[in-house]
Design a protein around this motif. Structure first.
Motif, PDB file in Angstrom:
ATOM      1  N   UNK A 112      54.542  51.821  16.066  1.00  0.00           N
ATOM      2  CA  UNK A 112      55.253  52.083  17.318  1.00  0.00           C
ATOM      3  C   UNK A 112      54.285  52.353  18.469  1.00  0.00           C
ATOM      4  N   UNK A 113      53.185  53.032  18.197  1.00  0.00           N
ATOM      5  CA  UNK A 113      52.206  53.259  19.264  1.00  0.00           C
ATOM      6  C   UNK A 113      51.599  51.935  19.730  1.00  0.00           C
ATOM      7  N   UNK A 114      51.301  51.041  18.790  1.00  0.00           N
ATOM      8  CA  UNK A 114      50.743  49.748  19.181  1.00  0.00           C
ATOM      9  C   UNK A 114      51.777  48.895  19.899  1.00  0.00           C
ATOM     10  N   UNK A 115      53.011  48.895  19.434  1.00  0.00           N
ATOM     11  CA  UNK A 115      54.042  48.084  20.076  1.00  0.00           C
ATOM     12  C   UNK A 115      54.253  48.501  21.526  1.00  0.00           C
ATOM     13  N   UNK A 116      54.142  49.794  21.811  1.00  0.00           N
ATOM     14  CA  UNK A 116      54.265  50.250  23.203  1.00  0.00           C
ATOM     15  C   UNK A 116      53.204  49.586  24.077  1.00  0.00           C
ATOM     16  N   UNK A 117      51.975  49.539  23.580  1.00  0.00           N
ATOM     17  CA  UNK A 117      50.891  48.938  24.354  1.00  0.00           C
ATOM     18  C   UNK A 117      51.088  47.435  24.504  1.00  0.00           C
ATOM     19  N   UNK A 118      51.419  46.768  23.431  1.00  0.00           N
ATOM     20  CA  UNK A 118      51.524  45.305  23.476  1.00  0.00           C
ATOM     21  C   UNK A 118      52.711  44.833  24.293  1.00  0.00           C
ATOM     22  N   UNK A 119      53.749  45.629  24.384  1.00  0.00           N
ATOM     23  CA  UNK A 119      54.958  45.214  25.091  1.00  0.00           C
ATOM     24  C   UNK A 119      55.020  45.689  26.538  1.00  0.00           C
ATOM     25  N   UNK A 120      54.276  46.744  26.871  1.00  0.00           N
ATOM     26  CA  UNK A 120      54.398  47.322  28.216  1.00  0.00           C
ATOM     27  C   UNK A 120      53.202  47.065  29.114  1.00  0.00           C
ATOM     28  N   UNK A 121      52.048  46.811  28.508  1.00  0.00           N
ATOM     29  CA  UNK A 121      50.837  46.678  29.317  1.00  0.00           C
ATOM     30  C   UNK A 121      50.161  47.996  29.610  1.00  0.00           C
ATOM     31  N   UNK A 122      50.724  49.120  29.100  1.00  0.00           N
ATOM     32  CA  UNK A 122      50.062  50.415  29.266  1.00  0.00           C
ATOM     33  C   UNK A 122      48.762  50.422  28.469  1.00  0.00           C
ATOM     34  N   UNK A 123      47.820  51.238  28.896  1.00  0.00           N
ATOM     35  CA  UNK A 123      46.515  51.296  28.227  1.00  0.00           C
ATOM     36  C   UNK A 123      46.452  52.341  27.116  1.00  0.00           C
ATOM     37  N   UNK A 171      39.916  68.568  23.726  1.00  0.00           N
ATOM     38  CA  UNK A 171      40.993  67.605  23.920  1.00  0.00           C
ATOM     39  C   UNK A 171      41.317  67.432  25.400  1.00  0.00           C
ATOM     40  N   UNK A 172      41.363  68.555  26.110  1.00  0.00           N
ATOM     41  CA  UNK A 172      41.716  68.530  27.522  1.00  0.00           C
ATOM     42  C   UNK A 172      40.713  67.726  28.338  1.00  0.00           C
ATOM     43  N   UNK A 173      39.435  67.985  28.156  1.00  0.00           N
ATOM     44  CA  UNK A 173      38.407  67.269  28.905  1.00  0.00           C
ATOM     45  C   UNK A 173      38.402  65.791  28.531  1.00  0.00           C
ATOM     46  N   UNK A 174      38.535  65.509  27.246  1.00  0.00           N
ATOM     47  CA  UNK A 174      38.567  64.125  26.777  1.00  0.00           C
ATOM     48  C   UNK A 174      39.722  63.358  27.424  1.00  0.00           C
ATOM     49  N   UNK A 175      40.914  63.942  27.404  1.00  0.00           N
ATOM     50  CA  UNK A 175      42.080  63.236  27.941  1.00  0.00           C
ATOM     51  C   UNK A 175      41.984  63.098  29.459  1.00  0.00           C
ATOM     52  N   UNK A 176      41.411  64.093  30.123  1.00  0.00           N
ATOM     53  CA  UNK A 176      41.225  63.976  31.574  1.00  0.00           C
ATOM     54  C   UNK A 176      40.326  62.787  31.906  1.00  0.00           C
ATOM     55  N   UNK A 177      39.245  62.632  31.166  1.00  0.00           N
ATOM     56  CA  UNK A 177      38.333  61.518  31.419  1.00  0.00           C
ATOM     57  C   UNK A 177      39.015  60.175  31.141  1.00  0.00           C
ATOM     58  N   UNK A 178      39.813  60.120  30.083  1.00  0.00           N
ATOM     59  CA  UNK A 178      40.548  58.898  29.780  1.00  0.00           C
ATOM     60  C   UNK A 178      41.527  58.581  30.908  1.00  0.00           C
ATOM     61  N   UNK A 179      42.217  59.610  31.405  1.00  0.00           N
ATOM     62  CA  UNK A 179      43.180  59.406  32.487  1.00  0.00           C
ATOM     63  C   UNK A 179      42.543  58.761  33.708  1.00  0.00           C
ATOM     64  N   UNK A 180      41.292  59.127  33.968  1.00  0.00           N
ATOM     65  CA  UNK A 180      40.612  58.573  35.124  1.00  0.00           C
ATOM     66  C   UNK A 180      40.364  57.082  35.039  1.00  0.00           C
ATOM     67  N   UNK A 181      40.525  56.496  33.846  1.00  0.00           N
ATOM     68  CA  UNK A 181      40.236  55.083  33.631  1.00  0.00           C
ATOM     69  C   UNK A 181      41.483  54.223  33.441  1.00  0.00           C
ATOM     70  N   UNK A 182      42.641  54.848  33.278  1.00  0.00           N
ATOM     71  CA  UNK A 182      43.837  54.070  32.973  1.00  0.00           C
ATOM     72  C   UNK A 182      44.857  54.178  34.096  1.00  0.00           C
ATOM     73  N   UNK A 183      45.739  53.201  34.145  1.00  0.00           N
ATOM     74  CA  UNK A 183      46.777  53.202  35.169  1.00  0.00           C
ATOM     75  C   UNK A 183      48.125  53.639  34.646  1.00  0.00           C
ATOM     76  N   UNK A 184      48.392  53.352  33.360  1.00  0.00           N
ATOM     77  CA  UNK A 184      49.697  53.655  32.795  1.00  0.00           C
ATOM     78  C   UNK A 184      49.581  54.195  31.373  1.00  0.00           C
ATOM     79  N   UNK A 185      50.513  55.080  31.032  1.00  0.00           N
ATOM     80  CA  UNK A 185      50.597  55.646  29.688  1.00  0.00           C
ATOM     81  C   UNK A 185      52.015  55.434  29.173  1.00  0.00           C
ATOM     82  N   UNK A 186      52.125  54.773  28.020  1.00  0.00           N
ATOM     83  CA  UNK A 186      53.436  54.514  27.446  1.00  0.00           C
ATOM     84  C   UNK A 186      53.853  55.625  26.496  1.00  0.00           C
ATOM     85  N   UNK A 187      55.086  56.066  26.644  1.00  0.00           N
ATOM     86  CA  UNK A 187      55.596  57.155  25.795  1.00  0.00           C
ATOM     87  C   UNK A 187      56.768  56.663  24.958  1.00  0.00           C
ATOM     88  N   UNK A 188      56.700  56.913  23.654  1.00  0.00           N
ATOM     89  CA  UNK A 188      57.804  56.639  22.746  1.00  0.00           C
ATOM     90  C   UNK A 188      58.301  57.975  22.203  1.00  0.00           C
TER      91      UNK A 188
END
Length: 334
Positions: free
Chosen positions: A106-117, A179-196
């Protein structure tokens, strides 16, 4: 001919979780997404965890175990897995938690179907909300984390591009806020996050884990990390600044509540409350306060801003009604 789906690397740091590990690894073995590798990092466990890892790895050649010669901590263990990972995507699973068979699918399908990173699934055990599937912008994602619904900034329960994980490996000096610092840095590189919304990740609350034993200097490293993030976001991502300020306010209050809950066992209680109050005063703003989703959170943040003693009185009264820490710790479990 159907194109083969990308390899996903599942990284599991392991340290002295013998009582929980069998269930965790059994749930990983049951994953329905087949093109995967599993990397178990035994962080010099002193119980039977290492042997359990070896036994499971012997059953499937997609699994490998790395036994670290000395304990390096959660971040270093994860990084060992990241740099060994061969997958196009990476997910993290804590070794005392367990997952549903459809997690990767389901996590992969969100990415492949939505274009989220990046994709995120629902989680139980942390008291997060249950909202419908949605594709979040960066700002929306930060505000969701600040509201603590429907997801938090935990590294696990998410699927990331491996390239970003390798670029922004965990900071092993931040101890309880990696976790917080890691996710903040990731956020700076992506435009969209898909939630299931499916609750595919089961967080296990352990009484004996570090985050449930009062407050110490390691736990307080999250404050300096938030100082850095709030200052950086104000310059680089001003549209997200209030969201991170609210995370800073909420974190200080939660640490304060946990310190009070520890009671007499908590050394220098008012010294810590003084530090948490200074943190709240550094990041306080009315616009950030408005993001707080619950009236009790607003009251707690205002009380800590105004008076340590008033906050202590509120916390003592509240802990006899409902422990603040229930479903609320997200600073790592090592």
């Amino acid at each position: 001919m159907k194109q083969e789906e990308p390899l996903i690397s599942v990284i599991v740091p392991v340290y002295n979780v013998e009582a929980y590990l069998e269930r965790c690894l059994a749930s990983i073995a049951a994953l329905t997404y087949l093109n995967r590798e599993v990397i178990l990092i035994d962080d010099a466990s002193t119980d039977g965890s290492g042997c359990i890892c070896d036994r499971w790895a012997n059953l499937d050649d997609r699994w490998q175990v790395i036994h670290l010669p000395q304990n390096k901590g959660l971040s270093a263990a994860r990084n060992e897995g990241i740099f060994r990972a061969k997958g196009q995507f990476i997910t993290f699973i804590d070794s005392d938690d367990h997952v549903e068979p459809e997690l990767l699918r389901k996590l992969y399908d969100v990415l492949s179907q939505s274009g989220a990173e990046v994709s995120v699934c629902g989680t139980d055990g942390l008291g997060t909300g249950n909202e419908p599937a949605h594709i979040y912008t960066r700002k929306e994602a930060v505000y969701a984390m600040a509201r603590r619904s429907p997801f938090l900034w935990t590294a696990w329960g998410k699927l990331y591009p491996a390239a970003l994980c390798k670029k922004y490996a965990f900071d092993d000096s931040s101890l309880c806020s990696e976790d917080l610092l890691f996710f903040y840095q990731i956020l700076g590189e992506v435009g969209q996050i898909g939630y299931v919304p499916d609750r595919l990740y089961h967080y296990v609350y352990r009484v004996g884990s570090q985050v449930n034993n009062g407050i110490d200097e390691k736990r307080c490293t999250v404050l300096s990390v938030l100082d850095h993030i709030c200052a950086d976001a104000l310059v680089r991502f001003p549209e997200m600044a209030d969201g991170f300020r609210q995370i800073a306010l909420d974190t200080a209050v939660r640490l304060g509540m946990q310190a009070v809950e520890a009671g007499r066992a908590q050394k220098d209680l008012f010294g810590y409350l003084r530090r948490f109050q200074a943190h709240v005063r550094r990041h306080f703003s009315l616009s950030a306060l408005r993001i707080c989703p619950h009236g009790k959170g607003v009251v707690a943040q205002l009380l800590l801003y105004w008076s340590k003693t008033a906050f202590w009185c509120m916390a003592v009264a509240y802990k006899h009604v409902k422990p603040w820490k229930q479903g609320g710790n997200t600073y790592g479990k090592n």
